[in-house]
Design an enzyme around this catalytic site. Structure first.
Site, short mmCIF file in Angstrom:
data_model
loop_
_atom_site.label_atom_id
_atom_site.label_comp_id
_atom_site.label_asym_id
_atom_site.label_seq_id
_atom_site.Cartn_x
_atom_site.Cartn_y
_atom_site.Cartn_z
N PRO A 12 15.34 4.54 44.26
CA PRO A 12 15.69 5.86 44.82
C PRO A 12 14.79 6.28 45.98
CG PRO A 12 14.76 6.06 42.60
CD PRO A 12 14.90 4.60 42.87
N ILE A 13 15.11 7.40 46.59
CA ILE A 13 14.40 7.88 47.79
C ILE A 13 12.91 8.01 47.52
CG2 ILE A 13 14.27 9.77 49.49
CD1 ILE A 13 17.09 10.66 48.51
N GLU A 35 16.13 -0.15 57.12
CA GLU A 35 17.03 0.99 57.31
C GLU A 35 16.63 1.78 58.56
OE1 GLU A 35 19.90 2.44 55.90
OE2 GLU A 35 18.85 2.92 54.05
N TYR A 47 21.12 17.74 54.33
CA TYR A 47 20.22 18.35 53.34
C TYR A 47 20.33 19.88 53.35
CZ TYR A 47 18.16 13.90 52.06
OH TYR A 47 17.98 12.63 51.57
N ASP A 86 15.19 -3.79 53.19
CA ASP A 86 14.70 -2.68 52.36
C ASP A 86 15.84 -1.87 51.76
OD1 ASP A 86 15.53 -1.07 54.49
OD2 ASP A 86 13.59 -0.06 54.75
N ARG A 138 5.72 11.18 46.77
CA ARG A 138 5.78 10.22 47.88
C ARG A 138 6.62 10.74 49.04
NH1 ARG A 138 6.04 4.75 44.33
NH2 ARG A 138 3.97 5.00 43.45
N LYS A 141 4.39 12.99 50.83
CA LYS A 141 3.37 12.20 51.54
C LYS A 141 3.95 11.63 52.85
CE LYS A 141 0.63 8.00 50.57
NZ LYS A 141 0.44 6.95 49.56
N1 LIG Z 1 3.01 2.37 45.16
C1 LIG Z 1 2.72 3.35 46.00
N2 LIG Z 1 1.59 4.08 45.81
C2 LIG Z 1 1.29 5.08 46.65
N3 LIG Z 1 2.03 5.44 47.72
C3 LIG Z 1 3.15 4.74 47.95
C4 LIG Z 1 3.56 3.67 47.12
N4 LIG Z 1 4.73 3.17 47.58
C5 LIG Z 1 5.04 3.91 48.67
N5 LIG Z 1 4.08 4.83 48.91
C6 LIG Z 1 4.11 5.85 49.99
O1 LIG Z 1 5.21 6.72 49.67
C7 LIG Z 1 5.94 7.08 50.84
C8 LIG Z 1 7.40 6.60 50.67
O2 LIG Z 1 7.43 5.19 50.68
P1 LIG Z 1 8.61 4.39 51.41
O3 LIG Z 1 8.25 2.96 51.41
O4 LIG Z 1 8.96 5.03 52.71
O5 LIG Z 1 9.80 4.65 50.33
P2 LIG Z 1 11.36 4.32 50.41
O6 LIG Z 1 11.56 3.30 51.49
O7 LIG Z 1 11.71 3.80 49.05
O8 LIG Z 1 12.04 5.63 50.67
C9 LIG Z 1 5.22 6.44 52.01
O9 LIG Z 1 4.35 7.40 52.57
C10 LIG Z 1 4.43 5.29 51.38
O10 LIG Z 1 3.25 5.01 52.10
N1 LIG Z 2 23.52 10.65 51.25
C1 LIG Z 2 22.85 9.52 51.55
N2 LIG Z 2 21.56 9.59 51.86
C2 LIG Z 2 20.94 8.44 52.14
C3 LIG Z 2 21.59 7.19 52.10
N3 LIG Z 2 20.70 6.23 52.41
C4 LIG Z 2 19.55 6.85 52.62
N4 LIG Z 2 19.68 8.18 52.48
C5 LIG Z 2 18.65 9.20 52.77
C6 LIG Z 2 17.61 9.37 51.73
C7 LIG Z 2 16.38 9.67 52.54
O1 LIG Z 2 16.32 11.04 52.87
C8 LIG Z 2 16.58 8.88 53.83
C9 LIG Z 2 15.92 7.54 53.85
O2 LIG Z 2 16.23 6.82 52.64
P1 LIG Z 2 15.09 5.98 51.87
O3 LIG Z 2 15.65 5.68 50.52
O4 LIG Z 2 14.87 4.77 52.71
O5 LIG Z 2 13.89 6.86 51.80
O6 LIG Z 2 17.99 8.76 53.94
C10 LIG Z 2 22.97 7.15 51.80
O7 LIG Z 2 23.64 6.09 51.77
N5 LIG Z 2 23.56 8.35 51.55
#
Ligand SMILES: Nc1ncnc2c1ncn2[C@@H]1O[C@H](COP(=O)(O)OP(=O)(O)O)[C@@H](O)[C@H]1O
Ligand SMILES: Nc1nc2c(ncn2[C@H]2C[C@H](O)[C@@H](COP(=O)(O)O)O2)c(=O)[nH]1
Length: 207
Positions: A12-13, A35, A47, A86, A138, A141
């Site tokens: 998830p996000i 992405e 949002y 990713d 996160r 962050k």
């Molecule tokens: N295991 C972890 N521990 C601490 N911080 C993390 C960890 N994994 C990711 N982060 C931090 O959390 C935030 C979201 O990570 P990100 O890789 O962008 O998530 P996603 O791609 O799943 O949305 C970033 O600022 C990243 O540096």
């Molecule tokens: N409604 C949707 N939102 C999406 C989709 N893919 C990503 N997202 C949003 C969620 C985050 O705000 C941002 C980046 O996604 P990460 O999971 O990489 O943090 O975009 C989607 O297919 N539909």
């Protein structure tokens, strides 16, 4: 594994997909597909008002990922080169089922299948699970202004949707290896041993 694997990191996000995919690509010397988020013209509007903007947003994500996957097939998969992404394009269905309603959901579902059914699917999925508090922390962050609007209830639903989706993928695609990473136990950013363990497991799976 008989052929060069197509690897996807999912969750998830804010779970850490981009972080882990980038770290593994560095460690294993793999090309990484990421992405595209920042240029998305609909995310902030979505949002603020999900009902008004969900169809445009989901279609935008689907078309972008379709193009990226086509390029990935041409550049890597058809040439027998391993690659890590990713995301898994299946996430379009996870989000679409959550954010769309009625006929738009049905139309979107059909378009998803028409576009993706004949495309290669990842051989290995690294699925990062994390609880609501961790995701909220996160996302904060990371500091993307439009994500301040994300409702905890939406995130909690996505956590559950992801669990259901991974269970469904395990049933419908038994040849796909799904490695679940428990974000409560494993911290691949703060703990080098945790990262090394994930990288070693992936290397084994790629043999
Ligand atoms: N295991 C972890 N521990 C601490 N911080 C993390 C960890 N994994 C990711 N982060 C931090 O959390 C935030 C979201 O990570 P990100 O890789 O962008 O998530 P996603 O791609 O799943 O949305 C970033 O600022 C990243 O540096
Ligand atoms: N409604 C949707 N939102 C999406 C989709 N893919 C990503 N997202 C949003 C969620 C985050 O705000 C941002 C980046 O996604 P990460 O999971 O990489 O943090 O975009 C989607 O297919 N539909």
């Amino acid at each position: 594994m008989k052929h060069a694997p197509f690897i996807a990191v999912e969750g998830p996000i804010g779970a850490g997909k981009t972080t882990l995919a980038t770290m593994l690509a560095g460690e294993l010397q793999l090309p990484v597909i990421k992405e595209i988020v920042e240029e998305n013209p609909f995310l902030d509007k979505f949002y603020q008002n999900m009902d008004d903007w969900s169809f445009q947003l989901e279609m935008f994500f689907l078309c972008n990922r379709y193009k990226q996957l086509e390029d990935t097939v041409y550049q890597y998969i058809d040439k027998g080169k391993p690659v890590i992404s990713d995301y898994h394009i299946y996430k379009n269905l996870i989000f679409g089922e959550r954010t769309l309603k009625g006929t738009k959901r049905e139309k979107y579902r059909q378009i998803y299948h028409v576009l993706t059914d004949d495309l290669p699917k990842p051989d290995i999925i690294l699925y990062i699970r994390a609880d609501l508090d961790t995701l909220l922390e996160r996302i904060a962050k990371r500091g993307r202004p439009f994500e301040e609007e994300i409702a905890p209830a939406y995130l909690q639903q996505l956590i559950e949707d992801y669990d259901a989706a991974m269970a469904s993928l395990a049933l419908t695609g038994p040849s796909t290896v799904i490695v679940t990473i428990d974000g409560k136990q494993v911290d691949f950013v703060e703990n080098q041993e945790d990262f090394t363990a994930i990288a070693s497991q992936l290397k084994e799976l790629m043999k």
